[in-house]
Design a protein around this motif. Structure first.
Motif, PDB file in Angstrom:
ATOM      1  N   ALA A 297     -29.105  22.108  35.040  1.00  0.00           N
ATOM      2  CA  ALA A 297     -30.053  21.093  35.502  1.00  0.00           C
ATOM      3  C   ALA A 297     -30.718  21.479  36.808  1.00  0.00           C
ATOM      4  O   ALA A 297     -31.790  20.946  37.134  1.00  0.00           O
ATOM      5  CB  ALA A 297     -29.340  19.750  35.650  1.00  0.00           C
TER       6      ALA A 297
ATOM      7  N   TYR B 258     -25.494  20.582  21.216  1.00  0.00           N
ATOM      8  CA  TYR B 258     -24.799  21.618  21.982  1.00  0.00           C
ATOM      9  C   TYR B 258     -25.005  23.017  21.404  1.00  0.00           C
ATOM     10  O   TYR B 258     -24.375  23.968  21.851  1.00  0.00           O
ATOM     11  CB  TYR B 258     -23.298  21.315  22.021  1.00  0.00           C
TER      12      TYR B 258
ATOM     13  N   THR C  41     -18.457  21.805  29.681  1.00  0.00           N
ATOM     14  CA  THR C  41     -19.789  21.295  29.365  1.00  0.00           C
ATOM     15  C   THR C  41     -20.421  20.621  30.578  1.00  0.00           C
ATOM     16  O   THR C  41     -21.609  20.799  30.858  1.00  0.00           O
ATOM     17  CB  THR C  41     -19.723  20.308  28.190  1.00  0.00           C
TER      18      THR C  41
ATOM     19  N   ARG D  44     -28.603  27.100  27.435  1.00  0.00           N
ATOM     20  CA  ARG D  44     -29.729  27.494  28.281  1.00  0.00           C
ATOM     21  C   ARG D  44     -29.697  28.990  28.535  1.00  0.00           C
ATOM     22  O   ARG D  44     -28.677  29.565  28.869  1.00  0.00           O
ATOM     23  CB  ARG D  44     -29.650  26.747  29.625  1.00  0.00           C
TER      24      ARG D  44
ATOM     25  N   GLN E 186     -21.431  23.368  33.148  1.00  0.00           N
ATOM     26  CA  GLN E 186     -22.571  24.126  32.634  1.00  0.00           C
ATOM     27  C   GLN E 186     -23.846  23.292  32.679  1.00  0.00           C
ATOM     28  O   GLN E 186     -24.918  23.786  33.054  1.00  0.00           O
ATOM     29  CB  GLN E 186     -22.307  24.570  31.199  1.00  0.00           C
ATOM     30  N   THR E 187     -23.731  22.028  32.309  1.00  0.00           N
ATOM     31  CA  THR E 187     -24.903  21.156  32.265  1.00  0.00           C
ATOM     32  C   THR E 187     -25.472  20.929  33.654  1.00  0.00           C
ATOM     33  O   THR E 187     -26.694  20.971  33.858  1.00  0.00           O
ATOM     34  CB  THR E 187     -24.530  19.808  31.631  1.00  0.00           C
TER      35      THR E 187
ATOM     36  N   LYS F 204     -26.136  15.563  27.729  1.00  0.00           N
ATOM     37  CA  LYS F 204     -25.139  16.471  27.163  1.00  0.00           C
ATOM     38  C   LYS F 204     -23.725  15.893  27.204  1.00  0.00           C
ATOM     39  O   LYS F 204     -22.936  16.109  26.281  1.00  0.00           O
ATOM     40  CB  LYS F 204     -25.159  17.806  27.929  1.00  0.00           C
TER      41      LYS F 204
ATOM     42  N   PHE G  31     -27.580  15.449  32.755  1.00  0.00           N
ATOM     43  CA  PHE G  31     -26.132  15.402  32.573  1.00  0.00           C
ATOM     44  C   PHE G  31     -25.774  14.464  31.431  1.00  0.00           C
ATOM     45  O   PHE G  31     -24.962  14.803  30.559  1.00  0.00           O
ATOM     46  CB  PHE G  31     -25.468  14.945  33.872  1.00  0.00           C
TER      47      PHE G  31
END
Length: 347
Positions: free
Chosen positions: A81, A214, A73, A218, A76-77, A40, A37
């Motif tokens: 993960a 960024y 973000t 993924r 999404q992160t 990013k 986390f």
């Protein structure tokens, strides 16, 4: 303050104590997710902790902030993960319930109706600007959040597990919005309010953009890149339920929520008069669940009063119903919440 309850806290169901190995494994998993986390998302530690708490308890988060503060973000992160599926839904006034939950479409080749599941059938769902969707659409989404299922054409479809919704609201634009009813707000485990980054954090954001942090999203390969997977999340959720909560902590939580309903007896009248309605029993449940997760996040298998205090704003700010005088006098819910906690003796 004297006890506000006449009955003692109910005994908790017996659960197997968390072993040292389990606690260590949980710390490793949470450490990897937190590291991913932070790689990013710059700053926003409160948001990170709230998302992790919600993930560990199976709850949902309502987020209020101006645009551009890394809400998408962050979601999404966190999904990446733990190798979870992620969908973002942009709410608009013409968004229909079926656009979220799914619908049946006619297949001309087979002359039958085929069910097409909506984007809510994902592990992580970012519901952007939820207050821009109609009340009917909000109701359908919140029902899915609560029941963990959707009904399409008379057939019930279970939502995946784990399932986390991050709903956002923009506080600076009210035109063309539909305010969430209090009963629906109560369904969210936590409500967080994001502020602008510091100058140093903003400079770091620019640096990461320039070096391409960024640029590479993924791919849906099922590999989180952290060694953490959905099975690990399920284990964390099971461990969270086994974190010990002493009866004195339960009594403390119940007393705090009781004061929100009878503020005139415990906090200054100048603040008590702003409260129209106090928090429901869901607040007590949320405090207990979230405190367990926060304890595990901090490497403990038991809850301490500081866990409850740290979560006070996130749990209560959307559950206290304040009158219009509070808005007129620019009194924030956090001020009243702090007064309530000051009035209740810490065990």
């Amino acid at each position: 303050m004297t006890d506000t309850t006449t009955t003692s806290a109910a005994p908790q169901p017996a659960s197997e104590p968390i072993t040292r190995d389990e606690l260590q494994r949980a710390g490793e998993i949470l450490g990897r997710v937190s590291k991913a986390f932070s790689e990013k998302v710059v700053g926003q530690t409160a948001l990170r902790d709230s998302l992790l708490v919600a993930l560990m308890t199976g709850g949902h988060v309502l987020l209020e902030s101006v645009p551009g503060l890394a809400k998408t973000t962050a979601a999404q992160t966190l999904a990446a993960a733990v190798a979870a599926s992620f969908r973002r839904i942009q709410c608009t006034p013409d968004l229909l319930p079926s656009d979220i939950t799914g619908t049946q479409i006619f297949d001309a080749q087979s002359s039958t109706f085929v069910t097409q599941l909506g984007p809510v059938h994902s592990h992580f769902v970012l519901l952007d600007e939820i207050n821009r969707s109609s009340a009917k659409t909000q109701s359908a989404m919140l029902e899915a959040m609560q029941e963990r299922q959707t009904s399409i054409g008379g057939t019930v479809y279970k939502l995946p597990s784990p399932f986390l919704v991050l709903a956002t609201q923009n506080p600076i634009e009210q035109e063309g919005t539909y305010q969430l009813p209090e009963a629906q707000l109560d369904r969210f485990l936590l409500k967080e309010i994001l502020d602008y980054p510091s100058p140093a954090e903003e400079a770091e954001i620019i640096r990461r953009i320039e070096v391409g942090v960024y640029d590479t999203p993924r791919e849906a390969t099922g590999d989180s890149g952290t060694g953490v997977h959905l099975d690990d999340v399920i284990r964390l959720q099971d461990l969270t339920k086994r974190v010990y909560v002493d009866p004195s902590i339960v009594t403390y939580i119940v007393q705090l929520v009781y004061v929100t309903r009878h503020p005139q007896q415990y906090i200054p009248a100048t603040l008590a008069d702003y409260i129209q309605f106090g928090a429901s029993p869901r607040a007590s449940i949320a405090f207990t669940q979230a405190a367990r997760a926060l304890a595990l996040l901090n490497g403990r298998d038991y809850v301490i009063p500081e866990d409850v205090k740290q979560l006070r704003h996130g749990v209560l700010r959307h559950r206290l119903i304040l009158g219009y005088e509070a808005a007129a006098d620019e009194v924030k819910p956090e001020t009243i919440i702090d007064a309530i906690f000051h009035a209740v003796q810490t065990p």
